[in-house]
Design an enzyme around this catalytic site. Structure first.
Site, PDB file in Angstrom:
ATOM      1  N   LYS A 155       1.018   4.059  -3.060  1.00  0.00           N
ATOM      2  CA  LYS A 155       0.591   5.445  -2.861  1.00  0.00           C
ATOM      3  C   LYS A 155       1.749   6.428  -3.028  1.00  0.00           C
ATOM      4  CE  LYS A 155      -3.822   4.791  -1.989  1.00  0.00           C
ATOM      5  NZ  LYS A 155      -4.885   5.365  -2.838  1.00  0.00           N
ATOM      6  N   TYR A 174       0.827  -1.207   0.000  1.00  0.00           N
ATOM      7  CA  TYR A 174       0.000   0.000   0.000  1.00  0.00           C
ATOM      8  C   TYR A 174       0.862   1.259   0.000  1.00  0.00           C
ATOM      9  CZ  TYR A 174      -3.826   3.140   1.328  1.00  0.00           C
ATOM     10  OH  TYR A 174      -4.759   4.146   1.365  1.00  0.00           O
TER      11      TYR A 174
END
Length: 253
Positions: A162, A158
């Site tokens: 991002k 993640y």
């Protein structure tokens, strides 16, 4: 934010059927924008579009897309533009999270998160942004995460996705800014959506995170939507290439 109007603006919102995306859809509908809502669940999108049209008197259309499909970003860009004959604003919101320790990470899980969280939104923004540049300008607002700016345990894929998305947005701003297209990203901390509450609802997990946030709480969806609305509007006409934390001071320390 009730004073910000987007009447006549054509907006695509991804991941629109729930969580932050649903709040974004309502916020932009309230501001008078014409919306294309995208997500995986076509029936949910159609129902959501019907409700927003009835409540706010704006045109809202549903275009389903599974962004884990490699062909989906370019196809969605074309399908969404065809609805209104072009797009003025892209709200790049869709994303997924599979919390895991690095030692338990599988290639399939890593690939899925990178595909949905980085590849898809980056390609969508590039495709939509190129069309906006040809048509004289526009605004791209991408929902990234505070996890793009600070390492977060159990979020290896993640955080990677991002962080890449924030940098992709900066390149868009650099290359397309001279042609009237602004690109910015939002970096919220934990947002109290259904998913956020599920992942961070246990005190044992939330307490260490909250201890790092000077304001002492997590964010609400409306706080993300309000910032997105501002960035998409002409009030932010000189804001380009920035990543804005919505984190109560989490990234200060």
């Amino acid at each position: 934010m009730n004073s910000i109007r987007l009447d006549g603006k054509r907006v695509l919102i991804t991941g629109a059927s729930k969580g932050i995306g649903a709040d974004l859809a309502e916020t932009f509908a309230r501001a008078g924008a014409s919306l294309v809502l995208s997500g995986r669940d076509r029936e949910a999108l159609i129902e959501q579009a019907r409700n927003l049209q009835q409540q706010y008197g704006v045109r809202v259309e549903a275009v389903a897309a599974d962004l884990s499909d490699s062909a989906a970003p370019v196809r969605l860009a074309a399908d969404a533009a065809a609805v209104f004959g072009g797009l003025d604003i892209l709200i790049n919101n869709a994303g997924i999270s599979h919390p895991e320790l690095v030692t338990e990470l599988t290639p399939d899980a890593f690939d899925e998160v990178l595909t949905v969280n980085l590849r898809a939104p980056a390609l969508l923004a590039a495709t939509v942004g190129a069309a906006m540049a040809r048509e004289g300008g526009g605004s791209i607002v991408t929902v990234a995460s505070a996890a793009a700016l600070r390492a977060l345990p159990e979020h290896y894929a993640y955080c990677t996705s991002k962080a890449g998305l924030v940098m992709a947005t900066k390149v868009l701003a650099l290359e397309l800014g001279p042609r009237g297209v602004r690109a910015n990203s939002l970096c919220p901390t934990v947002v109290l959506t259904e998913m956020g509450s599920k992942v961070w609802g246990e005190e044992a997990k939330s307490a260490p995170m909250l201890a790092r946030i000077p304001l002492g709480r997590f964010a609400f969806p409306a706080e993300v939507s309000a910032t997105a609305l501002f960035l998409a509007s002409d009030l932010a006409a000189m804001i380009n290439g920035v990543d804005i934390p919505i984190d109560g001071g989490y990234t200060v320390s």
